[in-house]
Design a protein around this motif. Structure first.
Motif, PDB file in Angstrom:
ATOM      1  N   VAL A  83      62.760 -22.297  17.767  1.00  0.00           N
ATOM      2  CA  VAL A  83      62.548 -20.868  17.683  1.00  0.00           C
ATOM      3  C   VAL A  83      63.859 -20.098  17.684  1.00  0.00           C
ATOM      4  O   VAL A  83      63.882 -18.893  17.520  1.00  0.00           O
ATOM      5  N   THR A  84      64.922 -20.823  17.864  1.00  0.00           N
ATOM      6  CA  THR A  84      66.196 -20.136  18.037  1.00  0.00           C
ATOM      7  C   THR A  84      67.225 -20.724  17.088  1.00  0.00           C
ATOM      8  O   THR A  84      68.355 -20.966  17.461  1.00  0.00           O
ATOM      9  N   LYS A  85      66.806 -20.931  15.874  1.00  0.00           N
ATOM     10  CA  LYS A  85      67.683 -21.621  14.936  1.00  0.00           C
ATOM     11  C   LYS A  85      69.034 -20.946  14.788  1.00  0.00           C
ATOM     12  O   LYS A  85      70.068 -21.600  14.849  1.00  0.00           O
ATOM     13  N   SER A  86      69.011 -19.629  14.646  1.00  0.00           N
ATOM     14  CA  SER A  86      70.288 -18.954  14.415  1.00  0.00           C
ATOM     15  C   SER A  86      71.182 -19.075  15.637  1.00  0.00           C
ATOM     16  O   SER A  86      72.399 -19.205  15.530  1.00  0.00           O
ATOM     17  N   GLN A  87      70.560 -19.067  16.793  1.00  0.00           N
ATOM     18  CA  GLN A  87      71.359 -19.200  18.000  1.00  0.00           C
ATOM     19  C   GLN A  87      71.996 -20.587  18.087  1.00  0.00           C
ATOM     20  O   GLN A  87      73.160 -20.730  18.462  1.00  0.00           O
ATOM     21  N   VAL A  88      71.219 -21.586  17.724  1.00  0.00           N
ATOM     22  CA  VAL A  88      71.758 -22.938  17.712  1.00  0.00           C
ATOM     23  C   VAL A  88      72.919 -23.009  16.741  1.00  0.00           C
ATOM     24  O   VAL A  88      73.969 -23.582  17.036  1.00  0.00           O
ATOM     25  N   GLU A  89      72.726 -22.394  15.602  1.00  0.00           N
ATOM     26  CA  GLU A  89      73.790 -22.430  14.607  1.00  0.00           C
ATOM     27  C   GLU A  89      75.073 -21.784  15.119  1.00  0.00           C
ATOM     28  O   GLU A  89      76.170 -22.299  14.915  1.00  0.00           O
ATOM     29  N   SER A  90      74.924 -20.669  15.817  1.00  0.00           N
ATOM     30  CA  SER A  90      76.150 -20.027  16.289  1.00  0.00           C
ATOM     31  C   SER A  90      76.766 -20.820  17.435  1.00  0.00           C
ATOM     32  O   SER A  90      77.989 -20.851  17.590  1.00  0.00           O
ATOM     33  N   LEU A  91      75.927 -21.493  18.197  1.00  0.00           N
ATOM     34  CA  LEU A  91      76.456 -22.383  19.230  1.00  0.00           C
ATOM     35  C   LEU A  91      77.336 -23.451  18.588  1.00  0.00           C
ATOM     36  O   LEU A  91      78.475 -23.680  19.005  1.00  0.00           O
ATOM     37  N   VAL A  92      76.788 -24.081  17.576  1.00  0.00           N
ATOM     38  CA  VAL A  92      77.523 -25.124  16.878  1.00  0.00           C
ATOM     39  C   VAL A  92      78.798 -24.552  16.273  1.00  0.00           C
ATOM     40  O   VAL A  92      79.878 -25.131  16.380  1.00  0.00           O
ATOM     41  N   ALA A  93      78.650 -23.382  15.669  1.00  0.00           N
ATOM     42  CA  ALA A  93      79.815 -22.753  15.038  1.00  0.00           C
ATOM     43  C   ALA A  93      80.901 -22.475  16.067  1.00  0.00           C
ATOM     44  O   ALA A  93      82.091 -22.594  15.785  1.00  0.00           O
ATOM     45  N   SER A  94      80.499 -22.136  17.266  1.00  0.00           N
ATOM     46  CA  SER A  94      81.485 -21.824  18.301  1.00  0.00           C
ATOM     47  C   SER A  94      82.100 -23.081  18.892  1.00  0.00           C
ATOM     48  O   SER A  94      82.917 -23.007  19.810  1.00  0.00           O
ATOM     49  N   GLY A  95      81.679 -24.240  18.400  1.00  0.00           N
ATOM     50  CA  GLY A  95      82.329 -25.463  18.834  1.00  0.00           C
ATOM     51  C   GLY A  95      81.570 -26.276  19.864  1.00  0.00           C
ATOM     52  O   GLY A  95      82.090 -27.250  20.398  1.00  0.00           O
ATOM     53  N   THR A  96      80.343 -25.868  20.159  1.00  0.00           N
ATOM     54  CA  THR A  96      79.540 -26.668  21.089  1.00  0.00           C
ATOM     55  C   THR A  96      78.539 -27.489  20.294  1.00  0.00           C
ATOM     56  O   THR A  96      77.600 -26.936  19.730  1.00  0.00           O
ATOM     57  N   PRO A  97      78.730 -28.789  20.241  1.00  0.00           N
ATOM     58  CA  PRO A  97      77.794 -29.608  19.473  1.00  0.00           C
ATOM     59  C   PRO A  97      76.394 -29.564  20.058  1.00  0.00           C
ATOM     60  O   PRO A  97      76.214 -29.582  21.269  1.00  0.00           O
ATOM     61  N   VAL A  98      75.417 -29.491  19.186  1.00  0.00           N
ATOM     62  CA  VAL A  98      74.022 -29.495  19.604  1.00  0.00           C
ATOM     63  C   VAL A  98      73.332 -30.636  18.875  1.00  0.00           C
ATOM     64  O   VAL A  98      73.494 -30.769  17.665  1.00  0.00           O
ATOM     65  N   VAL A  99      72.589 -31.457  19.590  1.00  0.00           N
ATOM     66  CA  VAL A  99      71.744 -32.399  18.871  1.00  0.00           C
ATOM     67  C   VAL A  99      70.296 -32.191  19.264  1.00  0.00           C
ATOM     68  O   VAL A  99      69.955 -32.000  20.422  1.00  0.00           O
ATOM     69  N   LEU A 100      69.484 -32.183  18.227  1.00  0.00           N
ATOM     70  CA  LEU A 100      68.053 -31.948  18.399  1.00  0.00           C
ATOM     71  C   LEU A 100      67.357 -33.253  18.744  1.00  0.00           C
ATOM     72  O   LEU A 100      67.637 -34.295  18.165  1.00  0.00           O
ATOM     73  N   LEU A 101      66.420 -33.190  19.658  1.00  0.00           N
ATOM     74  CA  LEU A 101      65.606 -34.356  19.978  1.00  0.00           C
ATOM     75  C   LEU A 101      64.195 -34.096  19.471  1.00  0.00           C
ATOM     76  O   LEU A 101      63.473 -33.285  20.038  1.00  0.00           O
ATOM     77  N   GLY A 102      63.839 -34.781  18.442  1.00  0.00           N
ATOM     78  CA  GLY A 102      62.524 -34.571  17.857  1.00  0.00           C
ATOM     79  C   GLY A 102      62.640 -33.750  16.590  1.00  0.00           C
ATOM     80  O   GLY A 102      63.504 -32.882  16.474  1.00  0.00           O
ATOM     81  N   TRP A 103      61.759 -34.035  15.684  1.00  0.00           N
ATOM     82  CA  TRP A 103      61.837 -33.407  14.375  1.00  0.00           C
ATOM     83  C   TRP A 103      61.560 -31.919  14.443  1.00  0.00           C
ATOM     84  O   TRP A 103      60.677 -31.464  15.158  1.00  0.00           O
TER      85      TRP A 103
END
Lengths: 335, 335
Positions: free
Chosen positions: B129-149
């Motif tokens: 539900v927070t795709k854009s937030q995840v994207e900006s997290l990643v962009a800011s240098g914090t790797p995010v990995v999703l668990l589950g499709w």
DNA sequence: CTGAAAGCGCTAACAC
DNA sequence: GTGTTAGCGCTTTCAG
């Protein structure tokens, strides 16, 4: 990683003003406030809490250490504690102590190193293995409250369920139904006089009965063996008190395998009120430990200590009462 | 609260030397090192990690956000992830997103504010539900990995179980046993083409069968109603695929109440391999999602990203295979 | 081998 | 209202 000074530069004001504006301080002009907040939002600025925490000397973090998360009782408690902590504007730091001494100690150390504002400690079956460490934590100004009874910790804050009272309810219920031959299966008690078993025995004693069998069994195989022995008896018990719900489920299984029907031939009572008890057939009569009350009391207490709202030097001991949940697994004994 | 300078004073050396000594740096004389370490131990000194973390610009913390902790699948995963993270010398910060959008976002924000080095995200049923937030997290240098499709997240790192394959195994098993009338009970699929249901249907289709009933039911009452309808049919199904183990347990219960025996009259298969499945009778045939592999892969991946050991810009997609656990709840249909 | 000094990002006196 | 300054406790150049 964007920081305060970045947005101060953008807005053409000082860092202090930005800091104040973001804290919505009344000391700053509404127009600058709006400007700053907008700029911060656009830039995706988020405060760096590790810097702030260092500065303000507080982390607004409460630690919770539990032995494990696999045992279904803990998730319930964790969720409840998490909710209460969050509600109070704090953050929860969960640690799994893995039931062994060394790692319980590690958890406490980590919590101290991270300067948690308070800690909630659920000790494993072997009791409080790190008493001196807890004491020095408390001495250093980090309030600790114990969840569950611990031997020799009378000087520490404690929130516990009245297990003995729950055990008493079970015993009384069975006796009132007319049972006289009652077996107990489960772990050895570890809460001394406050143990569910001690209350259970008290109830039987009041009617001049003694449990005819108390077996320590927790694994599938152990329970199977115990049940086998029990039903082979010339005069098998008419009721079984399982020390924990998951043991009761195992009892169900092996009683079923032996073609003994519940509750017609043998009544079974559990303890803990896990969801599991409603999934099995017949549904399990059991004792509910009021996890919500425990969580609420524990969080309130630790926060009160944290905020020095309660500077009473005497240790608090909060005891909440369990509740007997009557379902389908008990009946009067057949004559 | 005792700090570095305190023990520097005691030892008569500078803070730098104390810092080095405690880090066991080779740059410091063994004798001073011993002295400092001893003094620190005696004084009960423990490093202030909030200060250190600010200085070194890293927290050695991995965040894990899960919807809740009450669903028994998560505790397993949490425990496994916690173990792996700890093993790697990191700390786990658990967040419960409570399955709602707002609080998933809160969790991510909190993790960012605390400068977690990486985050593992298990999305709730409603997807990311927070795709854009995840994207900006990643962009800011914090790797995010999703668990589950998650739908529409092909550009993010992902570790998932091959649910569709598990569903296929279930379907094939039932068909191979000779079943032709098979009902499905459970939640609506939320993993699109990767859903267990899609694999299940594929298996049936390969034999020219279509499930004769797919009902969405999760609560006790809903399952009861569905079972009632099913057994009232002129020609009831000979097998039931429950979308999750706990639904299967409910199916057991209500089939039992309707005096339908498992697997003689109806076979039942679950999905998830909860402990629950071994507590019920007959023991449940189910599909095991390899939580240990998922945890291991996810932690490895996020740590690799954190440490830039893996600077491959392409998103990684790791898919682990589930396993069919044959137990006692399935048999060929009676003719 | 050890110390002095700078600075991580932020908040809070204290001035203006 | 706003800016300047100091400093939270630690690590890490850089000198010596």
């Amino acid at each position: 990683m964007i920081k305060l000074s970045d947005i101060a530069a953008k807005a053409g004001v000082s860092e202090s003003t930005v800091s104040r504006a973001l804290a919505d301080s009344p000391l700053v002009n509404q127009k600058t406030k709006d400007l700053v907040q907008q700029l911060a939002r656009e830039a995706g600025y988020k405060v760096n809490l590790v810097a702030r925490n260092l500065r303000v000397q507080s982390t607004r973090t409460i630690g919770l250490v539990v032995p494990q998360v696999a045992n279904p009782y803990y998730p319930k408690l964790i969720q409840l504690v998490a909710d209460r902590v969050k509600e109070a504007g704090y953050r929860l730091q969960l640690h799994l102590s893995g039931a062994d001494q060394e790692s319980e100690s590690d958890c406490l150390t980590s919590l101290y190193e991270h300067r948690a504002d308070g800690v909630l400690l659920v000790t494993a079956v072997n009791g409080l293995v790190t008493k001196s460490q807890v004491e020095s934590l408390v001495a250093s100004g980090t309030p600790v409250v114990l969840l569950g009874w611990v031997e020799g910790a009378e000087h520490l804050d404690l929130v516990m369920a009245d297990d003995a009272r729950g055990g008493y309810m079970v015993g009384k219920h069975l006796v009132d139904l007319g049972h006289r031959d009652i077996a107990v299966i489960g772990a050895r008690p570890h809460r001394g006089p406050f143990d569910r078993l001690s209350g259970f025995q008290k109830a039987l004693n009041e009617s001049g009965i003694t449990p005819n069998l108390v077996s320590s069994a927790r694994s599938d195989e152990e329970v199977q063996a115990v049940i086998h022995d029990l039903v082979s008896l010339p005069k098998p018990p008419t009721a079984i008190f399982a020390y924990q719900d998951f043991v009761a489920a195992l009892v169900f299984k092996h009683l079923g395998a032996a073609c003994i029907s519940i509750p017609d031939q043998i009544s079974v009572v559990g303890f803990d009120n896990l969801d599991l008890g409603t999934y099995i057939c017949p549904q399990l009569t059991t004792v509910d430990l009021p996890a919500d009350q425990i969580a609420a009391e524990a969080v309130n207490l630790v926060l009160a200590r944290t905020q020095n709202a309660d500077d009473d030097a005497n240790p608090k001991r909060i005891v909440v009462s369990p509740e007997l949940i009557l379902r389908e697994s008990c009946a009067p004994p057949r004559r």
